[in-house]
Design a protein around this motif. Structure first.
Motif, PDB file in Angstrom:
ATOM      1  N   LYS A   2       0.850  -1.174   0.000  1.00 15.68           N
ATOM      2  CA  LYS A   2       0.000   0.000   0.000  1.00 15.68           C
ATOM      3  C   LYS A   2       0.895   1.236   0.000  1.00 15.68           C
ATOM      4  O   LYS A   2       1.793   1.360   0.809  1.00 15.68           O
ATOM      5  N   THR A  58      -9.491  -1.867  12.465  1.00 15.82           N
ATOM      6  CA  THR A  58      -8.099  -2.315  12.476  1.00 15.82           C
ATOM      7  C   THR A  58      -7.535  -2.326  13.890  1.00 15.82           C
ATOM      8  O   THR A  58      -6.927  -3.314  14.319  1.00 15.82           O
ATOM      9  N   ASP A 128      -6.576  -3.084   7.356  1.00 15.43           N
ATOM     10  CA  ASP A 128      -5.917  -4.360   7.590  1.00 15.43           C
ATOM     11  C   ASP A 128      -6.194  -4.842   9.008  1.00 15.43           C
ATOM     12  O   ASP A 128      -6.529  -4.048   9.899  1.00 15.43           O
ATOM     13  N   ALA A 155       1.507 -12.345   5.136  1.00 10.02           N
ATOM     14  CA  ALA A 155       0.188 -11.709   5.117  1.00 10.02           C
ATOM     15  C   ALA A 155      -0.779 -12.521   4.270  1.00 10.02           C
ATOM     16  O   ALA A 155      -0.435 -12.971   3.175  1.00 10.02           O
ATOM     17  N   VAL A 157      -3.793 -12.113   2.013  1.00  8.90           N
ATOM     18  CA  VAL A 157      -4.483 -11.075   1.257  1.00  8.90           C
ATOM     19  C   VAL A 157      -5.957 -11.439   1.173  1.00  8.90           C
ATOM     20  O   VAL A 157      -6.317 -12.578   0.850  1.00  8.90           O
ATOM     21  N   VAL A 188       5.904  -6.940   3.365  1.00  8.60           N
ATOM     22  CA  VAL A 188       4.540  -6.423   3.389  1.00  8.60           C
ATOM     23  C   VAL A 188       4.581  -5.227   4.343  1.00  8.60           C
ATOM     24  O   VAL A 188       4.651  -5.397   5.560  1.00  8.60           O
ATOM     25  N   PRO A 190       2.656  -2.969   5.788  1.00 10.84           N
ATOM     26  CA  PRO A 190       1.863  -2.828   7.027  1.00 10.84           C
ATOM     27  C   PRO A 190       2.155  -3.889   8.084  1.00 10.84           C
ATOM     28  O   PRO A 190       1.620  -3.803   9.187  1.00 10.84           O
ATOM     29  N   SER A 191       2.989  -4.888   7.750  1.00 15.31           N
ATOM     30  CA  SER A 191       3.341  -5.912   8.736  1.00 15.31           C
ATOM     31  C   SER A 191       4.665  -5.631   9.427  1.00 15.31           C
ATOM     32  O   SER A 191       5.078  -6.384  10.307  1.00 15.31           O
ATOM     33  N   LEU A 235      -0.616 -10.768   9.425  1.00 15.30           N
ATOM     34  CA  LEU A 235      -1.484  -9.692   8.967  1.00 15.30           C
ATOM     35  C   LEU A 235      -2.513 -10.223   7.982  1.00 15.30           C
ATOM     36  O   LEU A 235      -2.212 -11.120   7.179  1.00 15.30           O
ATOM     37  N   TYR A 237      -4.290  -8.601   4.977  1.00 16.99           N
ATOM     38  CA  TYR A 237      -4.029  -7.423   4.144  1.00 16.99           C
ATOM     39  C   TYR A 237      -5.179  -7.226   3.173  1.00 16.99           C
ATOM     40  O   TYR A 237      -5.456  -8.095   2.341  1.00 16.99           O
TER      41      TYR A 237
END
Length: 307
Positions: A2, A58, A128, A155, A157, A188, A190-191, A235, A237
């Protein structure tokens, strides 16, 4: 990956196959995440633009044995985001004067956390969902591996309605990541959990490579430190393809190509393959790539490694 602050979306339920309390997996050094370990030096870093419901959903997914501090960087939301009241979480909001994009929001977030004395920043994006004890596991690994500056996880998805699509399972070891860093996405974003002092030492997030600010940071970190992944789910995602504009996609690819050329190693065959792959993406219409993805997902609905 992202590459912009989360946009407003309608909330959806947790993925139907997401375990509520999965077994605690052993860390790569053989020890499980310490039960009840302090997270006083860890803060969750979430840049967000609108999407109050996504922010709340989240943050509600965090389940740790110790209190969790969250820093939301509100990137000019209208109306401004409101800090939710959730058990075991203390939520602080830093407000940007106007919407300036994820690069500036992350810069401001890292600087704010450093000023508050935090050592680790755990990334996540609105929309997420995280798994229980993610923060404790990542902190334990980083404490045991002081030369690792950034640590990601695998993650799952999922579609906007929570349907599982495929698994992102990048390599775990730093040497493997360095070898194929341009052939596939090795992190990833956001992880990730980041060492804040290391991020600042290499210049923090930058605006120079718009929509590829994460790759830019990781490449600079790998010049001085190691970066790794915990080979386990961390995560869920959310894939929001309808929110990705063609302009943003081309900007992301152009930024990635500039980074590939800057760090290009002619002796590494994977750098050549990664360059060819990205050039192909640049000239292939986005609609065609989406159709290819749909075919792949239809043929392979089970979780798989992806990049």
């Amino acid at each position: 990956m992202k590459s912009s602050s989360a946009s407003a979306r309608a909330p959806h339920p947790a993925p139907p196959h997401a375990p509520q309390h999965p077994p605690e997996a052993a860390a790569p050094n053989g020890s499980a995440a310490p039960h009840g370990a302090s997270l006083a030096d860890v803060a969750v870093l979430m840049p967000a633009y609108n999407g109050q419901a996504d922010v709340e959903r989240t943050l509600a997914s965090f389940s740790e044995s110790a209190p969790v501090h969250v820093l939301i960087v509100d990137d000019g939301s209208t109306p401004p985001l409101v800090a939710p009241s959730l058990p075991n979480l203390s939520v602080e909001i830093v407000r940007m004067p106007q919407n300036g994009g994820i690069e500036r929001a992350l810069q401001a977030g890292i600087e704010a956390l450093a000023a508050r004395g935090f050592r680790y920043a755990a990334r996540i994006d609105a929309g997420d969902l995280t798994v229980p004890q993610r923060l404790a596991k990542q902190r334990a690994y980083l404490e045991a591996h002081p030369h690792v500056a950034a640590l990601g996880m695998w993650a799952q998805v999922v579609a906007l309605d929570g349907t599982p699509l495929f698994m992102l399972a990048p390599p775990a070891e730093p040497h493997a990541i360095r070898r194929i860093r341009f052939l596939r996405a090795c992190f990833v974003h956001p992880s990730m959990m980041l060492r804040i002092d290391a991020v600042l030492a290499v210049g923090n997030y930058r605006v120079a490579y718009r929509s590829a600010e994460d790759l830019d940071l990781f490449l600079r970190l790998m010049e001085r430190y190691d970066c790794a992944n915990l080979p386990e789910l961390g995560l869920y995602y959310e894939l929001n393809e309808s929110g990705i504009s063609a302009t943003k996609r081309r900007r992301q690819i152009a930024s990635t190509l500039r980074l590939q050329l800057h760090y290009f190693n002619a002796a590494n065959p994977y750098d050549w393959l990664g360059l060819a792959k990205n050039l192909l993406h640049f000239v292939t219409p986005y609609g065609a790539l989406r159709r290819i993805k749909r075919v792949v997902f239809a043929r392979d609905p089970q979780p798989r490694a992806g990049g």
